[in-house]
Scaffold this motif. Structure first.
Motif, mmCIF file in Angstrom:
data_model
loop_
_atom_site.group_PDB
_atom_site.id
_atom_site.type_symbol
_atom_site.label_atom_id
_atom_site.label_comp_id
_atom_site.label_asym_id
_atom_site.label_seq_id
_atom_site.Cartn_x
_atom_site.Cartn_y
_atom_site.Cartn_z
ATOM 1 N N THR A 25 13.018 -1.725 9.380
ATOM 2 C CA THR A 25 12.264 -2.544 8.425
ATOM 3 C C THR A 25 13.012 -3.730 7.830
ATOM 4 O OG1 THR A 25 12.932 -1.170 6.529
ATOM 5 C CG2 THR A 25 10.947 -0.500 7.745
ATOM 6 N N THR A 56 4.321 -4.486 12.595
ATOM 7 C CA THR A 56 3.981 -4.743 11.190
ATOM 8 C C THR A 56 3.397 -3.509 10.541
ATOM 9 O OG1 THR A 56 3.639 -7.098 11.599
ATOM 10 C CG2 THR A 56 2.568 -6.154 9.653
ATOM 11 N N ARG A 57 2.493 -2.816 11.236
ATOM 12 C CA ARG A 57 1.882 -1.616 10.665
ATOM 13 C C ARG A 57 2.925 -0.512 10.465
ATOM 14 N NH1 ARG A 57 -2.166 -3.358 14.208
ATOM 15 N NH2 ARG A 57 -1.608 -1.884 15.862
ATOM 16 N N GLU A 79 5.000 -1.405 7.411
ATOM 17 C CA GLU A 79 4.235 -1.182 6.185
ATOM 18 C C GLU A 79 4.191 0.309 5.833
ATOM 19 O OE1 GLU A 79 0.530 -2.970 7.182
ATOM 20 O OE2 GLU A 79 1.157 -5.011 6.563
ATOM 21 N N ALA A 102 7.316 1.550 4.028
ATOM 22 C CA ALA A 102 7.718 0.764 2.862
ATOM 23 C C ALA A 102 8.459 1.612 1.843
ATOM 24 C CB ALA A 102 6.495 0.107 2.222
#
Length: 343
Positions: A142, A155-156, A159, A162
């Motif tokens: 990340t 990207t998913r 996310e 996170a």
């Protein structure tokens, strides 16, 4: 480019845009890829400097393709990349692989993430999965810059990684406060017996725990030890904490050492309140009738807020894998990390 101030991330971005992307487009104009500088290396975290260039630094890139095309693209790059670009070799050995080959790592997004985490995060993470993660393993997925994400899978995944679920977050925070509480008075007790060296060793352990706790409080994944303090200095309020912890490490006697530790603990407790979490003011207190300082029930405040029965059933004060052990050989091995957390 010798002597250039260009970072590894800058170099990777240019390498993708000027060399790798055109080569892929010429091979298949419709090919959807993600490109980023991920994985290991100080440049992924933005901490590289001139010294970083003596090994494992250079034309490194992560290219992610779906539909089982990774072997095809890897072979294409090995065959078609030039020998050098901008004065850098495109093929070189690394500390983990003595073979001289091109260093664009090609995989699927899920496959790459699994190689770092030990599980495929696109399928959702269980509680043992979360507990087995280290901050460094997550950062390798990340933290680095993404130059392009055509498929959107990377990207998913990023996310979804996170941060911990809220109750796991509280459990990890409580584990750090518990660890501090267990030996906080021992800084003074060792010193009172004339063992300043022992007092300093215990205090240094607390400094590392506090740096880890600071990251948790700000919902930031902590990197491994080499960059832990530098990363903490970038956190909101990190300057004040850095000053307090410097005082701990510079102290020449146990009374000033434990006073500086108490100041740092109060700073962390204040940050905890600012994050909307329960806290105590003050967070420290005298330890019985002795001239030592202890930590109040900060851990208990946090665990009382945990609602998930699976998290509530976890052993109090133990925490995720990187709070159980700091053994590097264990923390870099996903299977051993899972054994630590009992899964």
């Amino acid at each position: 480019m010798e002597g250039s101030s260009e970072t590894g991330a800058d170099l990777s971005r240019a390498y993708f845009g000027q060399v790798v992307r055109p080569l892929l487009a010429a091979h298949d104009a419709g090919l959807e890829v993600a490109a980023a500088r991920l994985g290991s290396g100080s440049d992924v975290l933005g901490f590289d400097d001139a010294q970083s260039r003596d090994h494992d630094w250079g034309l490194r890139l992560t290219v992610l393709v779906e539909d089982d095309r990774a072997p095809e693209i890897d072979a294409l790059l090995e065959s078609e990349l030039p020998e050098t670009w901008q004065g850098f070799l495109t093929r070189f050995a690394t500390t983990w692989d003595p073979v001289v080959r091109q260093r664009v790592e090609v995989a699927s997004a899920a496959g790459f993430a699994a190689s770092r985490l030990g599980m495929d995060p696109s399928r959702g993470l269980t509680l043992p999965d979360w507990l087995s993660l280290t901050g460094q393993s997550v950062l390798e997925v990340t933290a680095g810059p993404v130059f392009h994400d055509g498929p959107g899978v990377l990207t998913r995944i990023r996310e979804g990684l996170a941060w911990y679920p809220d109750d796991v977050w509280r459990y990890a925070l409580a584990a750090d406060w518990s660890r501090l509480g267990q030996e906080f008075p021992d800084v003074g007790r060792a010193g009172l017996r004339g063992d300043e060296d022992g007092s300093a060793v215990i205090a240094a352990r607390h400094v590392r725990t506090m740096l880890h706790l600071a990251h948790l409080l700000h919902r930031r994944w902590p990197p491994y030890g080499k960059w832990l303090a530098r990363s903490a200095a970038r956190l909101p309020g990190g300057g004040a904490l850095r000053i307090a912890l410097h005082e701990v490490l510079r102290a020449r006697d146990w009374r000033s050492r434990q006073a500086a530790l108490a100041d740092a603990a109060e700073l962390l407790a204040m940050i905890q309140g600012e994050q909307g979490l329960p806290t105590m003011e003050p967070a420290t207190e005298p330890f019985f009738e002795r001239p030592h300082i202890g930590v109040r029930e900060m851990a208990e405040l946090l665990t009382a807020q945990i609602r998930d029965p699976e998290v509530r059933a976890l052993p109090v004060g133990v925490g995720p894998a990187e709070q159980i052990s700091d053994n590097v050989s264990v923390l870099v091995d996903p299977a051993l990390r899972r054994r630590l957390v009992g899964s």
